[in-house]
Enzyme design. Structure first.
Site, short mmCIF file in Angstrom:
data_model
loop_
_atom_site.label_atom_id
_atom_site.label_comp_id
_atom_site.label_asym_id
_atom_site.label_seq_id
_atom_site.Cartn_x
_atom_site.Cartn_y
_atom_site.Cartn_z
N ARG A 146 -16.31 7.87 31.76
CA ARG A 146 -16.97 8.77 32.70
C ARG A 146 -17.09 8.04 34.04
O ARG A 146 -17.02 6.81 34.09
CB ARG A 146 -18.36 9.15 32.19
CG ARG A 146 -18.37 9.91 30.86
CD ARG A 146 -19.80 10.20 30.43
NE ARG A 146 -19.87 10.97 29.20
CZ ARG A 146 -19.95 10.42 27.98
NH1 ARG A 146 -20.01 9.10 27.85
NH2 ARG A 146 -20.00 11.18 26.90
N LYS A 171 -23.98 8.01 28.20
CA LYS A 171 -24.71 9.27 28.20
C LYS A 171 -25.62 9.39 26.99
O LYS A 171 -26.72 9.91 27.06
CB LYS A 171 -23.70 10.43 28.25
CG LYS A 171 -24.33 11.79 28.47
CD LYS A 171 -23.24 12.84 28.62
CE LYS A 171 -23.84 14.22 28.84
NZ LYS A 171 -22.78 15.25 28.98
N HIS A 277 -13.71 13.71 36.18
CA HIS A 277 -13.83 13.93 34.74
C HIS A 277 -12.54 14.48 34.15
O HIS A 277 -12.34 14.38 32.94
CB HIS A 277 -15.00 14.87 34.46
CG HIS A 277 -15.68 14.61 33.15
ND1 HIS A 277 -16.37 13.44 32.89
CD2 HIS A 277 -15.76 15.35 32.02
CE1 HIS A 277 -16.86 13.49 31.66
NE2 HIS A 277 -16.51 14.63 31.11
N ARG A 280 -10.69 11.92 32.19
CA ARG A 280 -11.22 11.70 30.83
C ARG A 280 -10.71 12.78 29.89
O ARG A 280 -10.32 12.50 28.75
CB ARG A 280 -12.74 11.67 30.89
CG ARG A 280 -13.45 11.47 29.54
CD ARG A 280 -14.94 11.28 29.80
NE ARG A 280 -15.77 11.58 28.66
CZ ARG A 280 -16.14 10.69 27.74
NH1 ARG A 280 -15.71 9.44 27.82
NH2 ARG A 280 -16.93 11.02 26.75
N HIS A 303 -18.48 10.26 21.72
CA HIS A 303 -19.15 11.51 21.34
C HIS A 303 -19.94 11.31 20.05
O HIS A 303 -19.41 10.75 19.08
CB HIS A 303 -18.11 12.62 21.11
CG HIS A 303 -17.47 13.10 22.37
ND1 HIS A 303 -16.28 13.79 22.40
CD2 HIS A 303 -17.86 12.99 23.68
CE1 HIS A 303 -15.95 14.08 23.64
NE2 HIS A 303 -16.90 13.62 24.43
N TYR A 312 -10.75 19.41 22.55
CA TYR A 312 -9.42 19.03 23.02
C TYR A 312 -8.32 19.53 22.09
O TYR A 312 -7.17 19.64 22.50
CB TYR A 312 -9.34 17.51 23.19
CG TYR A 312 -10.34 17.02 24.20
CD1 TYR A 312 -10.20 17.33 25.55
CD2 TYR A 312 -11.46 16.29 23.82
CE1 TYR A 312 -11.14 16.93 26.50
CE2 TYR A 312 -12.40 15.87 24.75
CZ TYR A 312 -12.23 16.19 26.08
OH TYR A 312 -13.16 15.80 27.01
#
Length: 329
Positions: A146, A171, A277, A280, A303, A312
């Site tokens: 990120r 995050k 982003h 990414r 994640h 994705y």
């Protein structure tokens, strides 16, 4: 805001928002969280005619959150952030629970498929960048970082021998390890040589310290001036820390790379909305196209839930790569 309510239940002589800031800093929350929470609490108070939050409860919180969804048209994540700020206010500042459950009208969660660049488009955009911006973009795409993860990298987080990057302050507030692309190693080493010279110049002038979380700063009082703790991408100017008042060199502001990437995409003639982003998103999609399993990609992206990574696979299944049009049969 001078006219907002003063003090918490235990009188301190401070205005409420100052007490909120003090509480956030004691808990070592980031400056961005502090700014966001204070903003939401201020908006909550103004929405209810500057009433003190101790005189309000779940009904007022519910009305505010519903207003954000119906009139403000905010996203679900924005509404959740506002709710978190108000829960922090009541639980950590006012030291009380809300008097009833909150049943606000929830903002609708978006289900957007992310924009993804082809490999050639990635190369075209990166080719339009230069200097430190090109190096940062190569890391965003090559390591799946990120933007703020890239800007907050410190020298000690780069392991050239293992070709690995340790990503901290993520995050989800959990460290992870991702790859350091071979093609970035030499440019990154050259960049760090320049950064080290800059750091030595700062030290010679009586500066050279860098921000460290309070717990680390207390445990290792001299660490802030050590080379390994310096930012990989330091700002080109010294600035005063808004919390401590210390003059130091922070990392580069994210707006610089954001503007550079948008300009590079336009110059490359890319007819897609390209942001930092997007690199990414492209990193994850291209790994899946290369046959890497979803769990590996999930781990590299950091994640917590594989469902987040599964978005994705939808990108892969759309368009002509996965399904042959009946027109072409």
């Amino acid at each position: 805001m001078d006219s907002l309510p003063q003090t918490s239940p235990k009188p301190t002589g401070k205005k409420l928002l100052d007490v909120v800031r003090d509480t956030i800093r004691r808990k070592h929350y980031s400056i961005r969280t502090e700014e966001a929470y204070v903003n939401w609490i201020r908006r909550f108070i103004l929405f209810h005619g500057k009433r003190h939050p101790k005189d309000m409860g779940a009904a007022e919180v519910e009305a505010f959150l519903t207003h954000l969804a119906t009139e403000g048209h905010v996203s679900a994540s924005t509404q959740n952030q506002a709710f978190s700020a108000l829960l922090f206010l009541y639980r950590k500042v006012l030291h009380r629970e809300l008097d009833a459950p909150v049943h606000a009208l929830r903002a609708k969660e978006s289900r957007h498929i992310p924009a993804v660049l082809t490999r050639e488009e990635v190369r075209q955009v990166i080719a339009q960048l230069s200097g430190v911006y090109q190096l940062q973009a190569r890391l965003l795409y090559g390591s799946g970082l990120r933007l703020l993860e890239c800007l907050r990298l410190r020298v000690k987080d780069i392991d050239f021998q293992r070709r690995a990057i340790t990503v901290r302050d993520t995050k989800g507030n959990e460290d992870r390890i991702t790859m350091l692309p071979d093609s970035v190693i030499e440019p990154l080493k050259e960049h760090l040589q320049r950064v080290r010279r800059l750091h030595e110049e700062d030290l010679a002038k009586g500066y050279g310290s860098v921000y460290l979380p309070d717990a680390l700063d207390r445990k290792y009082p001299n660490a802030s001036r050590e080379w390994i703790w310096q930012y990989v991408f330091p700002s080109d100017r010294l600035s005063t820390d808004p919390r401590s008042g210390v003059v130091r060199r922070h990392h580069l502001d994210e707006s610089g790379l954001q503007k550079a990437v948008r300009a590079a995409a336009r110059a490359a003639g890319i007819n897609k909305r390209v942001t930092c982003h997007t690199f990414r998103h492209s990193f994850a999609t291209h790994l899946l196209e290369n046959g890497y399993d979803i769990r590996t990609v999930q781990e590299l992206l950091g994640h917590k839930n594989v469902k987040t990574t599964m978005i994705y696979t939808h990108v892969l299944q759309r368009g002509g790569l996965a399904v042959r049009s009946p027109l072409d049969c």
